[in-house]
Motif scaffolding. Sequence first.
Motif, short mmCIF file in Angstrom:
data_model
loop_
_atom_site.label_atom_id
_atom_site.label_comp_id
_atom_site.label_asym_id
_atom_site.label_seq_id
_atom_site.Cartn_x
_atom_site.Cartn_y
_atom_site.Cartn_z
N PHE A 65 0.81 -1.19 -0.18
CA PHE A 65 -0.05 -0.31 0.02
C PHE A 65 0.60 1.77 0.02
N GLY A 66 0.44 1.83 -0.16
CA GLY A 66 1.48 4.04 -0.45
C GLY A 66 0.16 5.08 -1.13
N ASN A 67 0.08 5.92 -0.28
CA ASN A 67 -0.63 7.11 -0.79
C ASN A 67 -0.06 7.57 -1.80
N GLU A 68 0.72 7.22 -2.40
CA GLU A 68 1.66 7.83 -3.83
C GLU A 68 2.05 6.62 -4.40
N ARG A 69 2.05 6.89 -5.82
CA ARG A 69 1.99 5.26 -7.13
C ARG A 69 3.39 4.93 -6.24
N LEU A 70 4.24 6.20 -6.59
CA LEU A 70 5.62 5.85 -6.60
C LEU A 70 6.40 4.71 -5.11
N VAL A 71 5.73 5.45 -3.74
CA VAL A 71 5.62 4.67 -3.03
C VAL A 71 4.91 3.17 -2.92
N PHE A 72 4.09 3.40 -3.66
CA PHE A 72 3.26 1.35 -3.62
C PHE A 72 3.70 0.52 -4.57
N GLU A 73 4.30 1.79 -5.65
CA GLU A 73 5.16 0.27 -6.62
C GLU A 73 6.33 -0.20 -5.67
N GLU A 74 7.67 0.70 -5.07
CA GLU A 74 7.81 0.36 -3.71
C GLU A 74 7.73 -0.61 -2.49
N SER A 75 6.35 -0.24 -2.68
CA SER A 75 6.51 -1.88 -1.77
C SER A 75 5.75 -3.13 -2.20
N VAL A 76 5.89 -2.95 -3.66
CA VAL A 76 5.24 -3.93 -4.90
C VAL A 76 6.12 -4.63 -5.29
#
Length: 236
Positions: A65-76
Amino acid sequence: MNQEDIYDLLKEVDSSITKAQRVNQITKPKVKTILEHLRSSLEYLAHDINDNFSKPNEKIFYFPFGNERLVFEESVKRNMPLLKDEFSIVYELISDLQPFSCGDDWLTIMCKLTNQAKHTKPIGILEEEVTESVLISAGGINLVEFGGNGSGIEFSGNTYNGVPFDDLAINDGVVDVIKKGLMTTDFEVKKKNQLSIDGNNYLLFPFLRKCYNNISALIPKVYEELNKASQSDDKS
């Protein structure tokens, strides 16, 4: 897989929210339990997704999960590096839950609150009295009822058998007579206690129900994709 165990958790969450809403009361420990059940549902799901990769991740990982797409992509990338390549539809389903996709930060708030309740401090619950409705009547006759706080509403120029009522203005549940009529207008303001999450712009029960509904909708869709992949592997 963990599918049935997830459904058991969600069933318990649904029951707990329904019972609490019925009496409009809930304890902090019960909120903590509900949030942990919801979060566990996602983590169990994440483990099943990982188990279906061609090369499962052996490290500790979490539902991304992540508020911003970049944070989400890093989490993935950190938790499910093969997700986008091997289960693109599941990737899109999870991506659609994120604030940058749906415009609602319920998922990140839920994860934040769960971590807070588990590791740092209980979740703050604010209780305030708000207006549920305003009922206007005259001569023993109910005329109209406004739901909510009725802000910015004027009740004016009304008559009964040619006899004018009082003109009223309703703001934030407060009724003021702005012009007296020949027939006195009565009004009843119904109040209710409203619970909200301290530090967030979320009412408690609608927030918990939203989390439950969104996760409940996600689970069968993901398992449908995992089962398709499993059946495909069996045939090959």
